[in-house]
Scaffold this motif. Structure first.
Motif, PDB file in Angstrom:
ATOM      1  N   LYS A   6       0.812  -1.205   0.043  1.00 53.30           N
ATOM      2  CA  LYS A   6      -0.023  -0.081   0.168  1.00 53.30           C
ATOM      3  C   LYS A   6       0.635   1.240   0.054  1.00 53.30           C
ATOM      4  O   LYS A   6       0.672   2.099  -0.686  1.00 53.30           O
ATOM      5  CB  LYS A   6      -1.001   0.237   1.204  1.00 53.30           C
ATOM      6  CG  LYS A   6      -2.171  -0.833   1.288  1.00 53.30           C
ATOM      7  CD  LYS A   6      -2.835  -0.945   2.304  1.00 53.30           C
ATOM      8  CE  LYS A   6      -3.916  -1.931   2.397  1.00 53.30           C
ATOM      9  NZ  LYS A   6      -4.778  -2.001   3.547  1.00 53.30           N
ATOM     10  N   ALA A   7       1.819   1.162   0.773  1.00 52.24           N
ATOM     11  CA  ALA A   7       2.808   2.486   0.695  1.00 52.24           C
ATOM     12  C   ALA A   7       3.897   2.425  -0.323  1.00 52.24           C
ATOM     13  O   ALA A   7       3.959   3.705  -0.935  1.00 52.24           O
ATOM     14  CB  ALA A   7       3.593   2.379   2.094  1.00 52.24           C
ATOM     15  N   TRP A   8       3.952   1.289  -1.134  1.00 50.77           N
ATOM     16  CA  TRP A   8       5.044   1.737  -2.339  1.00 50.77           C
ATOM     17  C   TRP A   8       4.040   1.875  -3.364  1.00 50.77           C
ATOM     18  O   TRP A   8       4.556   2.467  -4.346  1.00 50.77           O
ATOM     19  CB  TRP A   8       5.772   0.186  -2.223  1.00 50.77           C
ATOM     20  CG  TRP A   8       6.833   0.321  -3.491  1.00 50.77           C
ATOM     21  CD1 TRP A   8       6.593  -0.348  -4.712  1.00 50.77           C
ATOM     22  CD2 TRP A   8       8.125   1.077  -3.336  1.00 50.77           C
ATOM     23  NE1 TRP A   8       7.492   0.103  -5.492  1.00 50.77           N
ATOM     24  CE2 TRP A   8       8.489   0.791  -4.523  1.00 50.77           C
ATOM     25  CE3 TRP A   8       8.654   1.587  -2.284  1.00 50.77           C
ATOM     26  CZ2 TRP A   8       9.873   1.216  -4.986  1.00 50.77           C
ATOM     27  CZ3 TRP A   8      10.000   2.073  -2.789  1.00 50.77           C
ATOM     28  CH2 TRP A   8      10.487   1.919  -3.895  1.00 50.77           C
ATOM     29  N   GLY A   9       3.032   1.310  -3.506  1.00 49.55           N
ATOM     30  CA  GLY A   9       2.092   1.223  -4.691  1.00 49.55           C
ATOM     31  C   GLY A   9       2.270   0.267  -5.593  1.00 49.55           C
ATOM     32  O   GLY A   9       2.675  -1.013  -5.108  1.00 49.55           O
ATOM     33  N   TYR A  10       2.103   0.486  -6.914  1.00 50.80           N
ATOM     34  CA  TYR A  10       2.441  -0.755  -7.868  1.00 50.80           C
ATOM     35  C   TYR A  10       3.716  -0.743  -8.137  1.00 50.80           C
ATOM     36  O   TYR A  10       4.368  -0.076  -8.479  1.00 50.80           O
ATOM     37  CB  TYR A  10       1.556  -0.327  -9.004  1.00 50.80           C
ATOM     38  CG  TYR A  10       1.854  -1.137 -10.216  1.00 50.80           C
ATOM     39  CD1 TYR A  10       1.377  -2.609 -10.118  1.00 50.80           C
ATOM     40  CD2 TYR A  10       2.825  -0.863 -11.473  1.00 50.80           C
ATOM     41  CE1 TYR A  10       1.621  -3.255 -11.376  1.00 50.80           C
ATOM     42  CE2 TYR A  10       2.793  -1.650 -12.489  1.00 50.80           C
ATOM     43  CZ  TYR A  10       2.313  -3.272 -12.355  1.00 50.80           C
ATOM     44  OH  TYR A  10       2.527  -3.889 -13.275  1.00 50.80           O
ATOM     45  N   ILE A  11       4.468  -1.928  -8.288  1.00 52.80           N
ATOM     46  CA  ILE A  11       5.633  -2.066  -8.493  1.00 52.80           C
ATOM     47  C   ILE A  11       5.603  -2.946  -9.743  1.00 52.80           C
ATOM     48  O   ILE A  11       5.184  -4.138  -9.892  1.00 52.80           O
ATOM     49  CB  ILE A  11       6.504  -3.286  -7.329  1.00 52.80           C
ATOM     50  CG1 ILE A  11       6.185  -2.546  -5.941  1.00 52.80           C
ATOM     51  CG2 ILE A  11       7.635  -3.626  -7.831  1.00 52.80           C
ATOM     52  CD1 ILE A  11       6.693  -3.432  -4.837  1.00 52.80           C
ATOM     53  N   PRO A  12       6.331  -2.417 -10.732  1.00 49.75           N
ATOM     54  CA  PRO A  12       6.223  -3.040 -12.053  1.00 49.75           C
ATOM     55  C   PRO A  12       7.148  -4.365 -12.294  1.00 49.75           C
ATOM     56  O   PRO A  12       8.070  -4.533 -11.310  1.00 49.75           O
ATOM     57  CB  PRO A  12       6.857  -2.010 -12.936  1.00 49.75           C
ATOM     58  CG  PRO A  12       7.672  -1.242 -11.931  1.00 49.75           C
ATOM     59  CD  PRO A  12       7.087  -1.323 -10.941  1.00 49.75           C
ATOM     60  N   PRO A  13       6.811  -5.307 -13.027  1.00 53.64           N
ATOM     61  CA  PRO A  13       7.663  -6.350 -13.037  1.00 53.64           C
ATOM     62  C   PRO A  13       9.201  -6.249 -13.560  1.00 53.64           C
ATOM     63  O   PRO A  13       9.542  -5.192 -14.214  1.00 53.64           O
ATOM     64  CB  PRO A  13       7.097  -7.246 -14.394  1.00 53.64           C
ATOM     65  CG  PRO A  13       5.672  -6.461 -14.477  1.00 53.64           C
ATOM     66  CD  PRO A  13       5.754  -5.155 -14.132  1.00 53.64           C
TER      67      PRO A  13
END
Length: 56
Positions: A6-13
Motif C-alpha cells: 500500500k505504501a509503495w504502490g504498484y511495483i512493475p515487473p
C-alpha cells in the motif's frame, strides 16, 4: 506485505524495470562510444582550434 504494498504502490515487473534502465543506459553508452571514436578517428583537417583547446 500488505502495508508495504500500500505504501509503495504498484511495483512493475522486473522486465519493465530492466527496459526502463536500458532505455537510458544504451543511448548514453552509444553517445560516449561515438565521442571516443570521433576523438581517435577524425582527420586533422576536421578538428578546429576550438576543439583542440577543449581537449587540453
Amino acid at each position: 506485505m500488505g502495508e508495504f504494498a500500500k505504501a509503495w504502490g504498484y511495483i512493475p515487473p522486473i522486465g519493465i524495470i530492466f527496459a526502463a534502465i536500458g532505455s537510458s543506459v544504451i543511448p548514453l553508452g552509444i553517445y560516449f562510444i561515438n565521442q571516443w571514436l570521433h576523438k581517435i578517428g577524425d582527420p586533422p583537417w576536421k578538428t578546429s582550434e576550438e576543439q583542440d583547446e577543449r581537449e587540453k
